[in-house]
Design an enzyme around this catalytic site. Structure first.
Site, PDB file in Angstrom:
ATOM      1  NE  ARG A 147      -6.299   1.518  -0.396  1.00 45.01           N
ATOM      2  CZ  ARG A 147      -6.259   2.753   0.116  1.00 45.01           C
ATOM      3  NH1 ARG A 147      -5.121   3.260   0.547  1.00 45.01           N
ATOM      4  NH2 ARG A 147      -7.356   3.463   0.204  1.00 45.01           N
ATOM      5  NE  ARG A 151     -10.101  13.072   2.923  1.00 43.76           N
ATOM      6  CZ  ARG A 151     -10.068  11.758   2.733  1.00 43.76           C
ATOM      7  NH1 ARG A 151     -11.175  11.089   2.471  1.00 43.76           N
ATOM      8  NH2 ARG A 151      -8.923  11.109   2.774  1.00 43.76           N
ATOM      9  CG  ASN A 211      -1.894   1.090   1.268  1.00 42.11           C
ATOM     10  OD1 ASN A 211      -1.848   1.991   0.423  1.00 42.11           O
ATOM     11  ND2 ASN A 211      -2.796   1.056   2.223  1.00 42.11           N
ATOM     12  CG  HIS A 242     -12.873   3.992   2.358  1.00 44.76           C
ATOM     13  ND1 HIS A 242     -13.641   4.951   2.984  1.00 44.76           N
ATOM     14  CD2 HIS A 242     -11.589   4.333   2.618  1.00 44.76           C
ATOM     15  CE1 HIS A 242     -12.862   5.818   3.593  1.00 44.76           C
ATOM     16  NE2 HIS A 242     -11.599   5.482   3.370  1.00 44.76           N
ATOM     17  CD  GLU A 261      -8.520  -0.868   3.692  1.00 45.94           C
ATOM     18  OE1 GLU A 261      -8.027  -0.471   4.762  1.00 45.94           O
ATOM     19  OE2 GLU A 261      -8.877  -0.106   2.787  1.00 45.94           O
TER      20      GLU A 261
END
Ligand code: AMP
Length: 404
Positions: free
Chosen positions: A97, A246, A7, A185, A388
């Site tokens: 990823r 955010r 990743n 995601h 993940e």
């Protein structure tokens, strides 16, 4: 089959090695080795941490070049106390990823020059992520030679959303320009939805599941019969829920106002909405929910408001996803906040009691995945630890098995 997962971010790299020799089984195994590079703390230096063979190391290396840092990281697989492989040639595949696969990639794909060119072409859609992902792929090619590499896209799981959910109601030309809801995601939403179905002992193909990925970045997905039919993140990961730093969805008129009245530039708006909003912006303290919750407990009014807005927006978007599902068999909470916060589970679920959703009276976080719904609840509520990296390794394994 030994699969290295990478990743690659702009300021950090995380990697794991999984052994799938027994085939890709349902249970989530521990990686043989895990390592990370952190580029944020010292100019011209990188912090390397690695663990394997029951040992762990931490080093600060005088390396500024990302590919060189990755080479030093990968060496800890075959040298020193964390060694778990005789040779790097024992690695059968690398799974990456990749954040944005655009409209082209709706499934994982074996990486070739065409795929690399597409990841490059998609940089304007994911300027913070795709360049680092591509750099990771090229560095691994340099280090490992011709090992098969697979791109697992964060957008792919959302790519089968109905057009009505994916299309923004701007001018029709936006569709041709690729301005649409992509969602992110996806690797996490897909993994936790499948895991929830397994825990429920039912086939995902007949379930309506709402997955809530609540970490520093937050998004929801409506997973109907195994397919994502709606999600809260959009053209960028800025859309939807309020997050750590955010804003999530805001009236676009606010941006026009700020540009006209205060002369904001695109870069300033980017900084404002991505880095200085959300929990951090409203609380004026931190993007970390634990710090904001602590401040609220000490009577801080801004922190209290930040959490109230977070919960309000979460509930509202959960309701929207339930409408897109047209029913609800299960809710899944995952990622940092979703896995660890009983008050969050309670507050998020409370408005849905009218659907017959009932939580157990005593809730606590556990290391294992758990069903937190009361025995007679009409809807199961599961807390699933997202995996993940394991999901990437599995996707990589499945793709390469299909090819043989
Ligand atoms: P992630 O991006 O998945 O690492 O999640 C980071 C977020 O999870 C931060 O807002 C953390 O404050 C939050 N988090 C982690 N542990 C807890 C906890 N025990 N209770 C509440 N929030 C937590």
């Amino acid at each position: 089959m030994k699969i290295l997962v990478l990743n690659a971010g702009s300021s950090s790299h995380k990697s794991c090695l999984f052994d799938l020799s027994q085939g890709a089984e349902d249970a989530t195994p521990q990686p043989l080795w895990r390592a990370a590079l952190d580029w944020t703390h010292q100019q011209g230096k990188v912090e390397l941490s690695a663990s394997g063979a029951g040992e762990s190391i931490q080093q600060v290396l005088p390396i500024a070049d990302k590919a060189e840092g990755l080479e030093a990281m990968v060496k800890t697989l075959v040298e020193g106390p964390t060694q778990v492989l005789e040779s790097l040639s024992d690695i059968d595949a690398v799974g990456h990823r990749v954040v944005h696969g655009g409209r082209e990639y709706i499934d994982s794909v074996r990486i070739d020059n065409q795929v690399k060119a597409a990841i490059q072409r998609l940089i304007p859609l994911a300027p913070a992520h795709n360049p680092a992902n591509l750099q990771g792929i090229e560095a691994m090619e340099g280090i490992l030679g011709h090992v098969p590499q697979v791109a697992v896209f964060d957008t792919a799981f959302h790519a089968r959303m109905p057009e009505a959910a994916a299309t923004y109601p701007g001018p029709y030309a936006w569709i041709e320009q690729g301005i649409r809801r992509y969602g992110f995601h996806g690797i996490s939403h897909q993994y936790v939805a499948q895991r929830a179905a397994d825990l429920m002992g039912q086939d995902i193909a007949s379930l309506k599941i709402l997955t809530c990925h609540l970490g520093n970045g937050c998004s929801l997905a409506a997973v109907k019969n195994g397919v994502c039919v709606d999600t809260t993140m959009g053209f960028t990961p800025l859309d939807g829920l309020m997050m750590g730093s955010r804003s999530g969805s805001v009236d676009p008129g606010i941006l026009i106002y700020l540009m006209r009245q205060e002369g904001y530039t695109a870069d300033q708006l980017d900084q404002l909405l991505n880095k200085e909003s959300g929990l951090k912006g409203l609380s004026g303290r931190s993007n970390d929910m634990r710090a904001v919750a602590e401040a609220m407990e000490q009577g801080d009014a801004q922190a209290k408001l930040a959490i109230e807005v977070f919960i309000h927006r979460l509930r509202r978007e959960m309701g929207a996803m339930i409408a897109s599902l047209g029913g609800l068999d299960g809710v899944v909470f995952t990622a940092g906040m979703g896995e660890n916060s009983p008050p969050l589970w309670q507050q998020a679920c409370e408005p849905f009691e009218f659907l017959g959703l009932q939580l157990k009276p005593d809730l606590s976080r556990t290391k294992d995945d758990q069903d937190i719904a009361a025995a007679d609840s009409a809807v199961r509520v599961l807390v699933v630890h997202t995996q993940e990296e394991w999901a990437i390794a599995q996707a990589c394994h499945d793709l390469l098995q299909q090819a043989t």
